[in-house]
Write an enzyme that holds these catalytic residues in place. Structure first.
Site, PDB file in Angstrom:
ATOM      1  N   TYR A  23       0.862  -1.364  -0.048  1.00 37.32           N
ATOM      2  CA  TYR A  23      -0.057  -0.036   0.014  1.00 37.32           C
ATOM      3  C   TYR A  23       0.936   1.163  -0.003  1.00 37.32           C
ATOM      4  O   TYR A  23       0.209   2.316   0.359  1.00 37.32           O
ATOM      5  CB  TYR A  23      -0.970   0.118   1.017  1.00 37.32           C
ATOM      6  CG  TYR A  23      -1.871  -1.206   1.322  1.00 37.32           C
ATOM      7  CD1 TYR A  23      -2.723  -1.394   0.083  1.00 37.32           C
ATOM      8  CD2 TYR A  23      -1.957  -2.183   2.275  1.00 37.32           C
ATOM      9  CE1 TYR A  23      -3.424  -2.459   0.182  1.00 37.32           C
ATOM     10  CE2 TYR A  23      -2.634  -3.108   2.095  1.00 37.32           C
ATOM     11  CZ  TYR A  23      -3.516  -3.438   1.399  1.00 37.32           C
ATOM     12  OH  TYR A  23      -4.222  -4.539   1.267  1.00 37.32           O
ATOM     13  N   HIS A 100      -9.470   2.445  -4.985  1.00 42.06           N
ATOM     14  CA  HIS A 100      -8.451   1.403  -4.431  1.00 42.06           C
ATOM     15  C   HIS A 100      -7.109   1.918  -4.526  1.00 42.06           C
ATOM     16  O   HIS A 100      -6.602   2.090  -5.663  1.00 42.06           O
ATOM     17  CB  HIS A 100      -8.729  -0.086  -4.615  1.00 42.06           C
ATOM     18  CG  HIS A 100     -10.113  -0.396  -4.342  1.00 42.06           C
ATOM     19  ND1 HIS A 100     -10.449  -1.080  -3.110  1.00 42.06           N
ATOM     20  CD2 HIS A 100     -11.217  -0.615  -5.247  1.00 42.06           C
ATOM     21  CE1 HIS A 100     -11.647  -1.384  -3.139  1.00 42.06           C
ATOM     22  NE2 HIS A 100     -12.381  -0.967  -4.266  1.00 42.06           N
TER      23      HIS A 100
END
Ligand code: CA2
Length: 145
Positions: A23, A100
């Protein structure tokens, strides 16, 4: 001024702190600051939220019916499970952009099929934290957003 509610789902408060290989290193607070800066440039009024609780996210989506013209949502883990959030989004009349950070289509089976996409106006994934900026820029240009 268009009002955009930005919603972040469970565990996104850990961004930049854990699992940076998936991430990245940007924290949620940095994403919030980047969104504030971009919203200023685009002439948008934003509110920014994170919750680890499905019901609280449903409450926020419902409150957007009065408090916002459009929604940017990273539903995180609830993307793959939450019919309640899909139903709440369907009751919202404005545009909803699902974001996302990672490319969910390149992930494992568990992280690949978002139920939220069914109710979203558009989906942005795999662009890292820039996905939030791309969503705001899109909404600023939309007639209805
Ligand atoms: O890429 C995204 O933005 C996701 O929505 C993030 C979710 C994941 O379940 C989705 O498949 C894609 C996970 C958010 C959890 O974030 C963490 C951050 C740091 C450490 C642990 C979890």
């Amino acid at each position: 001024m268009k009002r955009v509610m930005i919603l972040n789902g469970p565990n996104l408060n850990l961004l930049g702190v854990r699992e940076p290989h998936i991430y990245g290193k940007t924290t949620l607070e940095e994403i919030r600051q980047n969104c504030e800066r971009e919203a200023g440039k685009l002439g948008l009024a934003i509110s920014f939220h994170q919750s680890n609780h499905e019901g609280e996210l449903v409450d926020l989506i419902q409150s957007a019916r009065q408090d916002a013209d459009s929604i940017v949502i990273n539903p995180a883990g609830y993307s793959f499970t939450s019919i309640a959030m899909v139903d709440a989004i369907k009751a919202f009349e404005g545009p909803v952009i699902e974001v996302h950070i990672s490319n969910i289509h390149a992930r494992d089976e568990l992280h690949r099929h978002s139920k939220i996409s069914h109710a979203a106006t558009g989906v942005i994934c795999g662009l890292g934290p820039y996905g939030y900026i791309a969503a705001l820029s899109t909404l600023a240009q939309m007639k209805k957003g």
